[in-house]
Design a protein around this motif. Structure first.
Motif: not given
Lengths: 207, 207
Positions: A2, A4-5, B120, B134, B157-158
């Protein structure tokens, strides 16, 4: 894994470019042929050519106007004409080399050994070694303020394709033409067909 | 073979669609996951997702707002969120089936057997079976008056990707993920890598 931004923002520029360029999936590989009003030819590999519509036949691409593709963009705006030439397995390394930075009066044709040809009196040069290519008339560009890129839209006019690659229903067998696909910034691929699937209808279940 | 503009104009609609859709080259295969404000999930295969920029990380796609992707477009405008899920060899026929016309309250997840998952706390559903996916925040859309399509731009973003597919320099090995590529309207392909080529510089010759 994973990411993240925050993780992505912390990557160095080159790593982030490789990473983000991989996310959209396979990309098309095309050479854009143009010339300026003094007859200087230009050839640039572009991985962002996409289908926009069949009727009228329209094709789009994203150009970074301050990148090595700047002469391509200027020539299109000035002359209104360009060619799109699919890259195949025999010429992919020469096609890739067109992404180096050449001066305006250096032709990427001469620099890479690809051959310019003129067909049906069209103003822009084609790539002789390409097995599927077409002439395009510039329609419009839209500035994408979000990151300073330009969406360039053109109308397809004349199409030149190897015999026997066009099937009865209009489908063109790109695999038979050895057309390549790109991933990321620099990886080139040939393909193996899984299947052509029938037009999807509701209540047929999945297949 | 040389096809003129007149020749193309005389093709019937379906044949022209197959033909013109083949011209841009290989296309990416992605499933767009959304839901409406009542929690109805939607999943649509889109072959026009393209890289727009790495910094900020932006992705674009072309949507025909009156096509089967209409619910996707409406959900994005209403909620501001969507997911992009690469299609791999194990799920390509289910992914293709999402292009059938379903009612707003029918979920393409249920209809095709693909599994929605939430990661998330992101508002839109992911496809559990996708190995590279994503979350995307809607940035803007531009109406393309030339043929009534919409360019939809989002910020990545993720990112969720299978272990071991990400190389040291950021490149993601899509081939190792069995990601598929599309040609025309309905043909699916896996790939064989030819090479990754070095960053092209002038005066290195072709290679």
């Amino acid at each position: 894994m994973h990411y993240t931004q925050a993780h992505i923002g912390a990557l160095d520029t080159r790593t982030r470019a490789h990473f983000i360029n991989s996310l959209s999936g396979f990309k098309s590989a095309n050479l854009i042929g143009t010339q300026d009003d003094q007859g200087h030819t230009n050839l640039a590999i572009v991985s962002s050519v996409f289908h926009l519509g069949a009727n009228p036949p329209l094709v789009g691409m994203i150009i970074r106007p301050h990148s090595v593709a700047r002469h391509t963009f200027e020539n299109i705006l000035k002359t209104g004409f360009y060619t799109i030439n699919q890259v195949n397995q025999s010429i992919y390394s020469q096609a890739h080399q067109t992404s180096a930075r050449y001066d305006r009066d250096e032709s990427e044709f001469a620099a890479t050994g690809l051959t310019a040809e003129y067909l049906s009196d069209f103003h822009a040069p084609f790539v002789k070694q390409s097995r599927l290519k077409y002439s395009v008339k510039f329609v419009e560009h839209q500035h994408l303020a979000v990151n300073g890129t330009e969406l360039v839209i053109g109308e397809i006019s004349d199409i030149y394709v190897d015999d026997n690659a066009v099937e009865d229903d209009g489908f063109i067998d790109l695999q038979a033409l050895d057309t390549v696909a790109i991933t990321g910034l620099d990886s080139y691929h040939i393909t193996t067909k899984l299947a052509r699937l029938p037009y999807a209808k509701n209540n047929t279940g999945y297949f």
